[in-house]
Design a protein around this motif. Structure first.
Motif, short mmCIF file in Angstrom:
data_model
loop_
_atom_site.label_atom_id
_atom_site.label_comp_id
_atom_site.label_asym_id
_atom_site.label_seq_id
_atom_site.Cartn_x
_atom_site.Cartn_y
_atom_site.Cartn_z
N HIS A 67 0.89 -1.22 -0.01
CA HIS A 67 0.04 0.17 0.19
C HIS A 67 0.77 1.38 0.11
N THR A 70 2.67 1.60 -3.45
CA THR A 70 1.65 2.15 -4.60
C THR A 70 1.38 3.77 -4.16
N HIS A 71 1.04 4.11 -2.84
CA HIS A 71 0.99 5.39 -2.42
C HIS A 71 2.12 6.45 -3.13
N GLU A 74 1.70 6.87 -6.70
CA GLU A 74 0.68 7.86 -6.82
C GLU A 74 1.09 9.34 -6.60
N SER A 80 -3.59 8.82 -10.64
CA SER A 80 -4.44 8.26 -9.74
C SER A 80 -4.14 6.56 -9.83
N LYS A 81 -4.04 5.81 -8.77
CA LYS A 81 -3.69 4.53 -8.81
C LYS A 81 -4.51 3.76 -9.84
N ASP A 82 -5.66 4.11 -9.74
CA ASP A 82 -6.55 3.42 -10.85
C ASP A 82 -6.21 3.40 -12.31
N GLN A 85 -2.52 0.68 -11.38
CA GLN A 85 -2.46 -0.52 -10.80
C GLN A 85 -2.46 -1.89 -11.45
N LEU A 88 0.78 -2.86 -12.82
CA LEU A 88 1.88 -3.17 -11.64
C LEU A 88 1.92 -4.57 -11.53
#
Length: 463
Positions: A67, A70-71, A74, A80-82, A85, A88
């Motif tokens: 997490h 990923t942050h 971002e 945006s992780k959308d 992701q 990845l």
């Protein structure tokens, strides 16, 4: 401790996605520093190339760290992780280590076996090491990875066979000329393929290039890159007597050069070989040219057949490197197991030392008449007894830690010598030391900030 690799590459993300996640050389040190300060990240390295962006990290809690990583991505790229992701990939422990070995050795590259990635991984590691962003794990792992890659390229033939059309063309020319020193190259067309081929030729010694293009401005643009001579299609026949190599890659619907065009100029060449590469589809060069004496003509199919053959050869060599990687993974695993021994040995020695000191104090109370020399002799002899008793258990646990059930051996060793409390005390002391260093660093940063503020105020006051 856990090792994690997170990233995206040419397999998982198209170029329009990859280009959003590139680190500039200038920003990379800042990114490494920010990543190192991320919660639960203990060590980190960022590998950033045109075909991949990867973060390697030593973490204490892998589930939460996925997490945090990923942050970080971002936040750093403001995407945006959308949007990323699904592109990845994440590997943990053995999978992450294997991935790093494969990447550094060129087995995960778009061009299998290429060597450029070795230098890129090495530079990424050295940057993090210089910034104190690596520790025991990565200092060992990345050095081992680089050494493995060098060994793989020197002990196998994976780099011997070209696997790109442009490079294959250059290697093919070597069979004719032996060397490109002092050779003159003519490029017909000014596209990417022609440019890449000329780069390879220059790297191999060619020192003069003539750029031919229907649009003269484009010919000038490419010629400037190689300190070359621009010319138009109408002018190119005049250069035929001095040219050694012709590379043609245009979008023309018909032949740019025919057998009839070339034949009148052969006498002026005095039997010097002319090497011609037609890498255009449809073809630029009349196949009948190959009938002319001392003219060697190859088209895209000839080159791709060479590439396919060489790719198969590289895959055979890659299999040898896979075996080398397996061996290196075992070696790293054994090394990591021995890391767990150090705290246990330290705990055992600490506990034994405490028992020794308590026993000495008790004896001195019971024998107050002992003088300093006698106390010194007794202390030395009893200390020697303790060290001799500990010697064999320490040697055995070092050996057992590297074996198959090393973790179980370490756990049993802890219980046998009742080291749980001592280990806990050591961890508490280390944590307190870490917090003290962090507090001191924070204080120094605040002092620097305060000093800068005062300097700014002083500067404004005198302006």
């Amino acid at each position: 401790m856990h090792i994690i690799a997170v990233g995206l590459n040419y397999r998982t993300a198209p170029v329009e996605i990859r280009e959003k996640f590139t680190f500039s050389e200038r920003d990379l040190p800042v990114a490494v520093a920010e990543l190192k300060d991320t919660k639960s990240i203990l060590e980190c390295v960022i590998v950033a190339t045109c075909n991949r962006t990867e973060i390697y990290a030593v973490v204490d809690r892998p589930q939460l760290c996925s997490h945090y990583l990923t942050h970080f991505i971002e936040h750093w790229f403001q995407v945006s992780k959308d949007q990323f992701q699904k592109h990845l990939y994440m590997y943990e422990n053995d999978k992450a280590i294997e991935h790093l070995f494969r990447v550094t050795s060129g087995l995960d590259s778009m061009v299998i076996g290429e060597t450029q990635i070795l230098g890129q991984v090495r530079d990424a590691f050295l940057l993090s090491q210089n910034m104190k962003a690596t520790g025991a794990y990565f200092n060992t792992l990345f050095k081992q990875s680089v050494t493995l890659a060098k060994k793989a390229h020197s002990e196998t033939g994976i780099s011997n066979n070209p696997v790109s059309v442009s490079y294959a063309a250059v290697e093919l020319g070597k069979r004719i000329f032996g060397s490109y020193l002092n050779k003159t190259v003519m490029i017909i067309g000014a596209g990417k393929m022609s440019e890449l081929t000329v780069k390879h030729l220059y790297a191999n010694g060619a020192n003069k290039v003539i750029v031919v293009n229907r649009t003269f401005e484009r010919a000038v643009e490419l010629a400037d890159k190689f300190n070359g001579i621009p010319c138009t299609i109408d002018q190119m026949l005049g250069y035929l007597p001095e040219v050694d190599i012709i590379i043609s890659s245009t979008g023309a619907p018909g032949y740019v050069l025919t057998k009839t065009d070339i034949q009148p100029y052969l006498q002026k060449r005095k039997s010097r070989p002319l090497f011609m590469m037609d890498i255009a589809v449809p073809r630029d060069l009349d196949p009948g040219i190959s009938d002319l004496p001392n003219v060697f003509l190859y088209d895209i199919d000839d080159l791709e057949n060479i590439v396919d053959k060489h790719l198969q050869e590289r895959k055979k060599e890659a299999a040898k490197i896979e075996v080398m990687i397996d061996s290196e993974m075992v070696a790293f695993d054994q090394w990591t197991k021995t890391l767990g021994v150090s705290p246990l040995i330290q705990a055992l020695q600490t506990k034994a030392g405490q028992i020794h000191e308590e026993t000495m104090e008790s004896m001195l109370k019971k024998l107050p008449e002992l003088d300093d020399r006698e106390i010194k002799v007794i202390r030395k002899l009893t200390k020697s007894i303790v060290n001799q008793v500990l010697r064999d258990p320490i040697l055995r646990i070092k050996e057992m830690a590297g074996e198959r059930h090393g973790d179980e051996a370490l756990e049993l060793f802890t219980k046998l010598f009742a080291l749980e409390d001592t280990l806990e005390q050591q961890e508490q002391a280390q944590e307190a030391e870490r917090k003290a260093v962090e507090a001191e660093t924070k204080y120094m940063d605040e002092e620097k900030l305060s000093l800068r503020s005062l300097q700014t105020v002083d500067a404004l006051a005198h302006s």
